[in-house]
Design a protein around this motif. Sequence first.
Motif, PDB file in Angstrom:
ATOM      1  N   SER A 171       0.825  -1.201   0.000  1.00 49.25           N
ATOM      2  CA  SER A 171       0.000   0.000   0.000  1.00 49.25           C
ATOM      3  C   SER A 171       0.864   1.257   0.000  1.00 49.25           C
ATOM      4  O   SER A 171       2.066   1.206   0.257  1.00 49.25           O
ATOM      5  CB  SER A 171      -0.959   0.005   1.197  1.00 49.25           C
ATOM      6  OG  SER A 171      -0.245  -0.001   2.401  1.00 49.25           O
ATOM      7  N   TYR A 172       0.215   2.371  -0.281  1.00 41.34           N
ATOM      8  CA  TYR A 172       0.901   3.660  -0.350  1.00 41.34           C
ATOM      9  C   TYR A 172       0.969   4.305   1.029  1.00 41.34           C
ATOM     10  O   TYR A 172       0.074   4.140   1.852  1.00 41.34           O
ATOM     11  CB  TYR A 172       0.175   4.594  -1.321  1.00 41.34           C
ATOM     12  CG  TYR A 172       0.232   4.099  -2.746  1.00 41.34           C
ATOM     13  CD1 TYR A 172       1.429   4.120  -3.452  1.00 41.34           C
ATOM     14  CD2 TYR A 172      -0.896   3.615  -3.389  1.00 41.34           C
ATOM     15  CE1 TYR A 172       1.496   3.662  -4.757  1.00 41.34           C
ATOM     16  CE2 TYR A 172      -0.842   3.153  -4.701  1.00 41.34           C
ATOM     17  CZ  TYR A 172       0.361   3.176  -5.375  1.00 41.34           C
ATOM     18  OH  TYR A 172       0.423   2.722  -6.660  1.00 41.34           O
ATOM     19  N   HIS A 173       2.048   5.059   1.246  1.00 45.32           N
ATOM     20  CA  HIS A 173       2.283   5.727   2.518  1.00 45.32           C
ATOM     21  C   HIS A 173       2.961   7.070   2.268  1.00 45.32           C
ATOM     22  O   HIS A 173       3.467   7.327   1.178  1.00 45.32           O
ATOM     23  CB  HIS A 173       3.201   4.879   3.420  1.00 45.32           C
ATOM     24  CG  HIS A 173       2.648   3.534   3.735  1.00 45.32           C
ATOM     25  ND1 HIS A 173       1.833   3.309   4.809  1.00 45.32           N
ATOM     26  CD2 HIS A 173       2.783   2.351   3.098  1.00 45.32           C
ATOM     27  CE1 HIS A 173       1.486   2.042   4.827  1.00 45.32           C
ATOM     28  NE2 HIS A 173       2.045   1.433   3.801  1.00 45.32           N
ATOM     29  N   SER A 174       3.017   7.893   3.315  1.00 43.29           N
ATOM     30  CA  SER A 174       3.798   9.129   3.263  1.00 43.29           C
ATOM     31  C   SER A 174       4.773   9.113   4.431  1.00 43.29           C
ATOM     32  O   SER A 174       4.618   8.326   5.368  1.00 43.29           O
ATOM     33  CB  SER A 174       2.885  10.357   3.343  1.00 43.29           C
ATOM     34  OG  SER A 174       2.186  10.363   4.554  1.00 43.29           O
TER      35      SER A 174
END
Length: 181
Positions: A171-174
């Motif tokens: 998944s995408y994260h910051s």
Amino acid sequence: MTVTVSSHASVESPTRTAHGISPERFKQAFRRYPAGVVVVTADAGPGPVGFTATSLTSLSLDPPLVSFGIGTSTSSWPHIKRARTAVVNFLGAEQQSLATTFATSGIDRFAAPTRWSRLPGGEPVLGGVAGWLRLVVQSIVPAGDHRIVVARVEESWLDEGRSPLLFHDGSYHSLRPARDQ
């Protein structure tokens, strides 16, 4: 350089095949490794192409070289292998939908709502990104079912202060600042 030589016979395991670890185990290992997310764009003549990548690597400072990998079974590969130039578009933390668009097969990735324009040399560049690098392809190296594209950075633009988009564990994260312990 350190070299380790095993003194025991190789033992087959459920995660090992005759040619190394299994594809499933390989993917599992790299899901644990966070990576920055970019979209590579190019136009070798028939129109713009692009794909989402996490394989961008800086190779050399002098000359300024980067590399990225691309699968030979992807729809972008026939275009990338003919392209003389390309653009690496750095995605900001809020650009998950753009990453998903360029990771989706069978769609026009450059159709609305994707914002894009062309650099003076004709290369497609995405709008609203956190930065970009304009590249001149130097070589393409075979690597299993992928190719490694080595390219010289000719020009760059960065939107300072933007947080990058990362991909980790599916998944995408910051980024968040680490807390001192």
